[in-house]
Structures are given as structure tokens and as C-alpha cells.
Motif scaffolding. Structure first.
Motif, PDB file in Angstrom:
ATOM      1  N   ARG A  30     -12.092   5.379  -1.994  1.00  0.00           N
ATOM      2  CA  ARG A  30     -10.863   5.878  -2.610  1.00  0.00           C
ATOM      3  C   ARG A  30     -10.653   5.402  -4.039  1.00  0.00           C
ATOM      4  O   ARG A  30      -9.761   5.888  -4.732  1.00  0.00           O
ATOM      5  CB  ARG A  30      -9.638   5.547  -1.751  1.00  0.00           C
ATOM      6  CG  ARG A  30      -9.475   4.075  -1.476  1.00  0.00           C
ATOM      7  CD  ARG A  30      -8.104   3.750  -0.964  1.00  0.00           C
ATOM      8  NE  ARG A  30      -7.087   4.036  -1.935  1.00  0.00           N
ATOM      9  CZ  ARG A  30      -6.887   3.353  -3.069  1.00  0.00           C
ATOM     10  NH1 ARG A  30      -7.667   2.335  -3.403  1.00  0.00           N
ATOM     11  NH2 ARG A  30      -5.919   3.691  -3.879  1.00  0.00           N
ATOM     12  N   GLY A  31     -11.424   4.406  -4.521  1.00  0.00           N
ATOM     13  CA  GLY A  31     -11.239   3.977  -5.912  1.00  0.00           C
ATOM     14  C   GLY A  31     -11.588   2.528  -6.136  1.00  0.00           C
ATOM     15  O   GLY A  31     -12.403   1.957  -5.402  1.00  0.00           O
ATOM     16  N   SER A  35      -2.716  -3.521  -5.050  1.00  0.00           N
ATOM     17  CA  SER A  35      -2.218  -3.721  -3.695  1.00  0.00           C
ATOM     18  C   SER A  35      -3.270  -4.459  -2.875  1.00  0.00           C
ATOM     19  O   SER A  35      -4.301  -4.882  -3.415  1.00  0.00           O
ATOM     20  CB  SER A  35      -1.866  -2.379  -3.065  1.00  0.00           C
ATOM     21  OG  SER A  35      -1.099  -2.581  -1.895  1.00  0.00           O
ATOM     22  N   PHE A  36      -2.995  -4.652  -1.580  1.00  0.00           N
ATOM     23  CA  PHE A  36      -3.966  -5.383  -0.750  1.00  0.00           C
ATOM     24  C   PHE A  36      -3.888  -4.911   0.690  1.00  0.00           C
ATOM     25  O   PHE A  36      -2.860  -4.426   1.162  1.00  0.00           O
ATOM     26  CB  PHE A  36      -3.699  -6.899  -0.811  1.00  0.00           C
ATOM     27  CG  PHE A  36      -2.422  -7.297  -0.148  1.00  0.00           C
ATOM     28  CD1 PHE A  36      -1.207  -7.126  -0.800  1.00  0.00           C
ATOM     29  CD2 PHE A  36      -2.419  -7.826   1.137  1.00  0.00           C
ATOM     30  CE1 PHE A  36      -0.008  -7.474  -0.182  1.00  0.00           C
ATOM     31  CE2 PHE A  36      -1.225  -8.176   1.758  1.00  0.00           C
ATOM     32  CZ  PHE A  36      -0.018  -8.001   1.092  1.00  0.00           C
ATOM     33  N   LEU A  37      -5.016  -5.067   1.382  1.00  0.00           N
ATOM     34  CA  LEU A  37      -5.071  -4.780   2.816  1.00  0.00           C
ATOM     35  C   LEU A  37      -5.552  -6.043   3.503  1.00  0.00           C
ATOM     36  O   LEU A  37      -6.708  -6.450   3.345  1.00  0.00           O
ATOM     37  CB  LEU A  37      -6.060  -3.635   3.092  1.00  0.00           C
ATOM     38  CG  LEU A  37      -6.268  -3.338   4.592  1.00  0.00           C
ATOM     39  CD1 LEU A  37      -5.020  -2.730   5.206  1.00  0.00           C
ATOM     40  CD2 LEU A  37      -7.454  -2.390   4.795  1.00  0.00           C
ATOM     41  N   LEU A  53       0.818  -1.219   0.000  1.00  0.00           N
ATOM     42  CA  LEU A  53       0.000   0.000   0.000  1.00  0.00           C
ATOM     43  C   LEU A  53       0.851   1.269   0.000  1.00  0.00           C
ATOM     44  O   LEU A  53       0.560   2.229  -0.714  1.00  0.00           O
ATOM     45  CB  LEU A  53      -0.924   0.008   1.224  1.00  0.00           C
ATOM     46  CG  LEU A  53      -2.129  -0.940   1.152  1.00  0.00           C
ATOM     47  CD1 LEU A  53      -2.800  -1.047   2.510  1.00  0.00           C
ATOM     48  CD2 LEU A  53      -3.128  -0.460   0.091  1.00  0.00           C
ATOM     49  N   GLU A  54       1.908   1.277   0.798  1.00  0.00           N
ATOM     50  CA  GLU A  54       2.651   2.526   0.986  1.00  0.00           C
ATOM     51  C   GLU A  54       3.450   2.941  -0.237  1.00  0.00           C
ATOM     52  O   GLU A  54       3.730   4.125  -0.440  1.00  0.00           O
ATOM     53  CB  GLU A  54       3.538   2.488   2.237  1.00  0.00           C
ATOM     54  CG  GLU A  54       4.607   1.431   2.254  1.00  0.00           C
ATOM     55  CD  GLU A  54       4.133   0.088   2.791  1.00  0.00           C
ATOM     56  OE1 GLU A  54       2.946  -0.250   2.651  1.00  0.00           O
ATOM     57  OE2 GLU A  54       4.977  -0.650   3.337  1.00  0.00           O
ATOM     58  N   GLN A  74      -3.292   3.184   6.123  1.00  0.00           N
ATOM     59  CA  GLN A  74      -2.449   3.023   4.932  1.00  0.00           C
ATOM     60  C   GLN A  74      -3.310   2.907   3.671  1.00  0.00           C
ATOM     61  O   GLN A  74      -2.941   3.394   2.608  1.00  0.00           O
ATOM     62  CB  GLN A  74      -1.588   1.759   5.044  1.00  0.00           C
ATOM     63  CG  GLN A  74      -0.333   1.960   5.873  1.00  0.00           C
ATOM     64  CD  GLN A  74       0.532   0.702   5.866  1.00  0.00           C
ATOM     65  OE1 GLN A  74       0.380  -0.162   5.002  1.00  0.00           O
ATOM     66  NE2 GLN A  74       1.445   0.618   6.821  1.00  0.00           N
ATOM     67  N   LEU A  75      -4.429   2.231   3.823  1.00  0.00           N
ATOM     68  CA  LEU A  75      -5.356   2.102   2.693  1.00  0.00           C
ATOM     69  C   LEU A  75      -5.808   3.475   2.240  1.00  0.00           C
ATOM     70  O   LEU A  75      -5.761   3.809   1.052  1.00  0.00           O
ATOM     71  CB  LEU A  75      -6.571   1.269   3.121  1.00  0.00           C
ATOM     72  CG  LEU A  75      -7.743   1.226   2.141  1.00  0.00           C
ATOM     73  CD1 LEU A  75      -7.352   0.417   0.905  1.00  0.00           C
ATOM     74  CD2 LEU A  75      -8.992   0.607   2.786  1.00  0.00           C
ATOM     75  N   GLU A  76      -6.212   4.262   3.210  1.00  0.00           N
ATOM     76  CA  GLU A  76      -6.765   5.573   2.871  1.00  0.00           C
ATOM     77  C   GLU A  76      -5.727   6.482   2.223  1.00  0.00           C
ATOM     78  O   GLU A  76      -6.035   7.271   1.343  1.00  0.00           O
ATOM     79  CB  GLU A  76      -7.401   6.205   4.117  1.00  0.00           C
ATOM     80  CG  GLU A  76      -8.771   5.562   4.370  1.00  0.00           C
ATOM     81  CD  GLU A  76      -9.247   5.662   5.815  1.00  0.00           C
ATOM     82  OE1 GLU A  76      -8.548   6.280   6.639  1.00  0.00           O
ATOM     83  OE2 GLU A  76     -10.323   5.083   6.117  1.00  0.00           O
TER      84      GLU A  76
END
Lengths: 324, 324, 324
Positions: A71-72, A39-41, A30-31, A49-51
């Protein structure tokens, strides 16, 4: 290289939110992910980090669907980490790869060894007579598989691993005159879906075989002595040493640089912390630890010195208690 | 494959009780041996296992002759474990084995290296110029022996071992600007009857040689740094690291994953426990230990936290003693 | 082989005191050097060794010039140890060495790998496609360099090292059903002037690369997991394990058999003692230690037993303090 979002979801399932025509040209955390990355959470703790992420698409669990969509684009899947693992496999498969022969011409494979269909023996491997390399198993490069050792199907062996060296067995000669070798007459039996890390050594058994059950994952530079048995799906981190005839249960996780005493048994589902010496059998699953806590060197020196007097300190406490 | 009892006793001596024509088709521990197997009892403590065993024949000491004969055939020998070791050798020799060339065609042996009579260089070994492989010494496979390194007679080197890599020697450049390599101009000298385990690395000396004396047995994944000397008949278990210029005496037993400080000396006949860091010279033989005892993780956390206050706890005990 | 004193000083500088025509036929430590040997004194503490040495010539610092000249020939240099390192290099270069091809015919180098000018690929190495071996870098023998891994210039890789095996990455399947492989899509990037020891393994990154910066020196049998970063000029001693995504700063010295936790950061200029487990980030440079002090086994057993009660001993001290 690029994969279309729709193709990913078609192959792996999950719920796509966003434009299926979007091309993803890389996977990234994510970063550091950018707008063309997937990416993945996996852990809701990292929601921040997601946001803040620039990722073009994220794989999230149903619980994180809302912030993700805010966010998308997103793929919603029950287990985002597992989904991500499968995307890496898709990615790897999509890379053009020259076919190459099943057995690299530089490998030395005994005519009495068996290499099953779909197996690949990489450059400069040695496979001795009587050995069997199961279906779709891959020896990457510079792997040694000794006489009569058997690997199951879909195993991966990283470079430099040694399967089937002699176990360390010697009988003492009288009066310290040295050692008599005990020939190691067993072999190594490895199940299906096992991965063996770079430089890891698994010794052949003394009489019976050393056994690695299905689904076991061994990291790099691990020592597995003769007649050890490692149970199904157990994972062992790097630099661990397992002494002779130890039996490790199924679904254990053994931390890096752990040491397992010989001739002991470890229950299914046991966790062993990094650097821990397991000196006796463990019958009750749980987490076991034994490592000296790090400190700045000055503090360590003081405490280590006091540690050498600990038993007598205990006696002095007892004496004080009697008096008081 | 099978061996006749009479042939075993003829080759190795001992007192046979039972039918010399009996054929033994396997060696096995007491608990799993069947009627066609040969087993052994080396420790009188396991007498109960002897009595319950299905083994066709057992090797026992004179003291165990009576209970052994009460259950069936036996070979009586002074040292049953040593006798058993020699049976494994007999067994190995009896197995038909293709002759093969002394130097496997895939090995890379420098024309200026010497391979003595009866020595065998297995597949994908490298032997550099000036190296010497003594009579009847065997490099199994994928072994590296560097320039000018010498192995004595009847040594066995397991796959993946590296003998004569460069020692780790660097002089610091001023102002943290990096390191200047100290070329390692010494070699490795290995005596007779030495065994070296899979993946074990023995570095060449900086100026003089690293020395492994006769009869030393090194297990897998051991690091022997430059200018170490290991004395006659010492055995070292897997994953141990021996730092530069350490001198280990004769007839020592070094447990697995031990660490030996550089530039120290260890007396003949010393035992080092698994995982122990030997931080200073040992002048008096004995058993030395230094490993954090394992515990369940919760207990460990409590005790480890207290350990960081140990020196101050000692002071508090002193203060209490003064008061009382 | 012999070098003339004048030639050494001409090549390396320093102040020669004595006959420049003198031939030196060996390098040796002060205590064993003879009249035809060159030796050095780097630490003024060992001045007594200087005075007793039979060395033909000694390298000393300006402060030791007087006692050195009192006994014979000397080279005075600002940093005798560094000077000595450079003499070993001169010595090595002066030895006649057969040229040999840049890529040994037994090595397996993919046609899509790049081997730069002056690089040497030793016997039985594997270099996969997309890999790049920088100018004047040497892979000694039996080294593996995986797909897309890059080594900078003037690196030395000792025998048996594995650069670019897969990192240890798996996602758990539901209900303990095993593990799903996470394909390791990154590579390994290694800077200039890096040395990598025998049997050392550096895994490729999961997504991004594992990075070893310029001037790093890694000893033997070290495990460097995926996505680790090791900073410029840091030296790591043998048998150390560095877990995934750890970041080690520049100019650190990591002792042998240390263990570095995953996902932590270690400040520039940190010293880690032998056998220490670094369990959390270190923000302040200094020396950090965590190793159980060795003792004779009987004392160790008593103290280790008391250690398991340490938290309760602390409580008992508190109770006594309340009472007193």
C-alpha cells in the motif's frame, strides 16, 4: 511542524521503505490518518485497518512488511508500538518550546530543598524543606512535595499531585471521645523514571517512608496511603485506592478504580481487574477480578434480590440432593 | 534528634521501668525497631513480636508488663496505642521548625476573610471573603476555602483540599435542551478538631450549609456533596463519595471507596466496609458490606455469568422443590 | 438581602398570586422555610409538605395552584424546579460582589494564551500557552488549563480541576524492563456551557483531542482519560472514572463512582447507576446497573461465600433437573 522520514529513521533505527525525503506533518491512528501522516500497526489483528488506511507511512513489524509495502511507504521495526512511542518523543522534542527558568518564579521552593540539575519546577508548585527533586525530574504545575520527600531522576509529576500529605493515622480516645492524631514522621521516597498522575495523592509514612520504586507509573486521582510500597515498573490505572502498608510487587498492572486492602502483599506480575477489591494477599501471580457484572436495571434488580438469598438457596439445593 | 525517656514519661505519664536517662532517637514498629528506638505493643496477639523485638524501650499495657520487663525497658500505660500517638506528637514538637508567618505571602486571603489567632495559612492557599479560619487551624498548602465557609479550631487541612466548591445542582431544561444551573447559596460549616485529607472536596450547600461536625476525620480524595452532614468523630477512609443531603451519624467508620446514596440517614456508630454502596438509610448500627468477592479471573468469569441467571436459578430450585 | 416578589416575577415570568411588594429574604426547602422565605414544590408527591410549610411564598405548577393558594402567596410556573433554579441565579446576581480584575494577579497565564472578553481567571490558576478561555467562562481558583486546551463560552470550572494533564500512555519495553512514555500530542476541547467540578481531571489526547461537548456537566473528582468524548448535555456524577477512548453519547446520566471501560460506546440517553462498571458498549438506551447489594456483614459473608460456588451450584441444579 514536520519531520523528514529519513530523520526519524536516523534517530530511531528501523528499516525504511519509501522516500526518505517525505515530510510527515502529523501522527494519527490508521483509521483517521491522511497522506501526510505517520501511523502504526501494532496488532496483526487490525491488518484490515492497515489495508484501508490513507496514512502516508506506517510503522509495521517484519511480519506485516508485505501488506504494508503493498500500500505504500513503511518503516519496519521489531516493536511498532514502542517505535511509535519514540516517534511521539521525537515529535515533542522537535516542537519549539520557550526555555523558561528551572524553577518558575511563582513556585514556592524552600531554601532547604534541593532541586538537582535539569529538574524543572513548574508554576505554583510547593516544595518543602528537606525535599529533593532529582536530576531532570519535572513537576508540571501546582504539585506539592512535602518535607523530606525525595523524587529520583527523570520523574514526571502531573498537575495537582500531592506527595507527602499526612497519612491517615489516629488513635481512638476512650469512650468514643474522638481521635488522637498520630503524627506522620516518615516521608515519601520515589525512585527514578516514575510518573505520577494529576490529582494523585501519596501520603508520607507514619514512621518509615512510603516507597515508590523505579519505573512505576501512576495514573490520575490515585490514593497511595502511608507505608505502601509499590514495586518496580508496576502501572496503576486511575481512581485506584491503596490502603496503608500494602506492598505491591514489581511489574504488576492494577486496573482502574481497584481497591487494595491495607497490610497485604501482592506478588510480582499480578494483574488486578478494574474495580476489583483485593481483600487478601496474593501469592500467585495471575489475573484477579471481583466486580458485579453490569446488566439492564430490571435484570440486575431480580438477580441482586436473589443474591441476598444465595446462601439459603445453596442449602435448598443440598436438601434436594439428599432427597433425590 | 533524640528524646530522653524520663522526659517522655514526665510529659505523658505512664509507669517507667528502666533508665530514665536513656535517649531514644527514633520510633519504630516492633519488627524493625533497634536498641535506640521506642516501640509499642497495642494488641496482645502480637506478644511474640514483643519477645523477638530489638527495641530499646516498648510501650505496653499493664497486662503485658511481665513479658515486656523480661526483655528490657518499658513504659506501662493503659492504652499503649494512644500513648504512642502522643509520643509522635511530642516527637514532632521537638523537631526544630522555622517559625514562618501565620499567612504565607503566596497565599491569597481576601481582606474580608477572618484568620484567627494561631491559625496558619500555608503557601498558595486561597481563602475567599467571608470565610473564617478558626484558632490554631492549619491549612497546609494549596487549600481552597470558599466564600463564607467556616472552619473551627485546631483543624488540619492537607494540601489540595477544596472546601466550598459549588454543589452539583442543575434543573433540566425542557426537551433535553440541557441544564440550568442552581446557584449554590449555602456554605460549608466545619467544627473543631476536624482533619481533611489531600484532594478531598467538600461542596457548599444549595440553600443551607454542608456540615462537618467536631472531631470528624476525612482521608484523601473524598467527595462530600452539598448539604451532607457528617456527625461528631466519624472517620471516613479515602476515595469515598457521599452524595447530596446524606446524613451520617456520629462515631461511624466509613471504609475506603464506599459510596453513600443521597438523602439517606446512617445511624450513629455504623461501620461501612470498603467499597460498599449504602443505597438506603441504616437505622440500626452494625457493620454493612456489599462488595463482590475477588477471585482468580477464570473463576470470577464463571460465577459472574451464573449470577446473571440467578433469579431464574431460584425459580428452578422452587420448581424442583415442588416436584420432590 | 431581600428581593421583592414583583421583581422576581418581572424578571422570570410566571403568575403571581399575592402581594407583589412582599420581600423575600431567603430561599429554603418547604420543610424549613419560614414566612419570609420563598420555596418550591416540584413533585406533586410532596403536596403534604406544601400544606404544612411555613414558607411565605411557594413556586408551584398549575396543577398545584389550588392547594398552594389555600395556604398563601404563590408563583405559578410550568416548571417550578427550573423556575427555582432561575431564582437562585437572580439571588446570586443581586448579591453585591467586588468587581476584581478579569485575571487575578496571582494567576499564571502564558502570554500566548487567549482569555476572551468577560472571562475570569481566579487566583492561583495556571493557563498555558496556546490555551483559550472562551467568553464569559470562569476558572474559579487553582485551576490548571494546559497547552493548547480550549474552553468554550460560559463554562464554569471549580477549584482544583486539571484540564490537559498528560494521558496515561506508555509502550512496554521488552522483557518487563519498564515503560516508554508516549508523548500526549493532542489537547482537550471543551464546548460551551460546560461545568467542571472540583478536583476533576481531563487528560489531553494522545494524538487527537479529548472532547467534551456543549452543555456537559461534570461533578467533582472525575477522571476523564485521553481521547474520551462526552456528548452534549450529558451529566456525570462525582468520583466516576472514564477510561481512554470511551465515547459517551448525548443526554446521558452517569451515576457517581461509575466506571466506563476504555474504547467502548454508550448510546445517547443512557442512564448508568451509581458504582456500576460499564464493561462493554451500550447500543440501546436504558438504565444499566451492576453493584453488589449492601447487607449486614454476616449475611453478606454467607452470600459472598456462596457466590464463589455459584457456577457449580448451577451445575448441581441441572443435575437435579435431569434426575427429577
Amino acid at each position: 511542524m514536520a519531520l523528514q522520514l529519513a530523520a526519524i529513521v536516523q534517530a530511531l533505527g528501523g528499516e525504511l521503505h519509501g522516500d526518505g525525503n517525505l515530510l510527515v506533518d502529523g501522527l494519527a491512528p490508521l483509521e483517521s490518518a491522511g497522506p501526510s501522516h505517520l501511523s502504526f500497526l501494532s496488532n496483526p489483528r487490525y491488518r484490515a485497518q492497515l489495508e484501508g488506511s490513507q496514512a502516508g507511512v506506517v510503522i509495521v513489524s517484519p511480519a506485516m512488511k508485505e501488506p504494508a509495502l503493498a500500500r505504500g511507504a513503511a518503516i519496519v521495526a521489531d516493536d511498532p508500538y514502542l517505535y511509535f512511542a519514540r516517534v511521539t518523543q521525537l515529535w515533542k522534542k522537535a516542537q519549539p518550546r520557550p526555555a523558561g527558568p528551572a524553577v518558575h518564579p511563582s513556585a514556592v521552593v524552600d531554601p532547604e530543598a534541593v532541586v538537582e540539575e535539569g529538574a524543572r519546577i513548574g508554576p505554583l508548585c510547593v516544595v518543602e524543606r528537606g525535599a529533593r527533586i532529582g536530576k531532570d525530574t519535572e513537576l508540571k504545575a501546582r504539585v506539592f512535595v512535602g518535607e523530606n520527600c525525595v523524587l529520583g531522576e527523570r520523574c514526571i509529576v502531573q498537575p495537582g499531585a500531592v506527595i507527602g500529605g499526612d497519612g491517615f493515622g489516629f488513635a481512638p480516645l476512650p469512650q468514643g471521645a474522638g481521635w488522637e492524631k498520630i503524627e506522620q514522621l516518615g516521608a515519601v521516597t520515589i525512585g527514578n523514571d516514575v510518573e505520577i498522575g494529576a490529582g494523585t495523592c501519596i501520603d508520607r509514612g507514619a514512621l518509615a517512608d512510603t516507597v515508590i520504586e523505579d519505573g512505576v507509573k501512576l495514573d490520575n486521582l490515585i490514593q497511595v496511603a502511608h507505608n505502601v510500597r509499590i514495586g518496580r515498573n508496576t502501572a496503576v490505572a486511575a481512581c485506584t485506592g491503596i490502603a496503608g502498608s500494602a506492598t505491591i510487587g514489581a511489574n504488576c498492572m492494577i486496573g482502574g478504580a481497584a481497591r487494595i486492602q491495607g497490610h497485604i502483599t501482592i506478588a510480582d506480575g499480578t494483574f488486578v481487574s478494574t474495580g476489583t477489591f483485593i481483600s487478601r494477599s496474593i501469592h500467585k501471580p495471575g489475573m484477579y477480578t471481583g466486580v458485579f457484572p453490569m446488566d439492564d436495571n430490571v435484570s440486575w434488580e431480580k438477580n441482586a434480590a436473589a443474591l441476598k438469598q444465595l446462601a439459603s438457596l445453596r442449602d435448598r439445593i443440598k436438601a434436594l440432593e439428599k432427597k433425590s
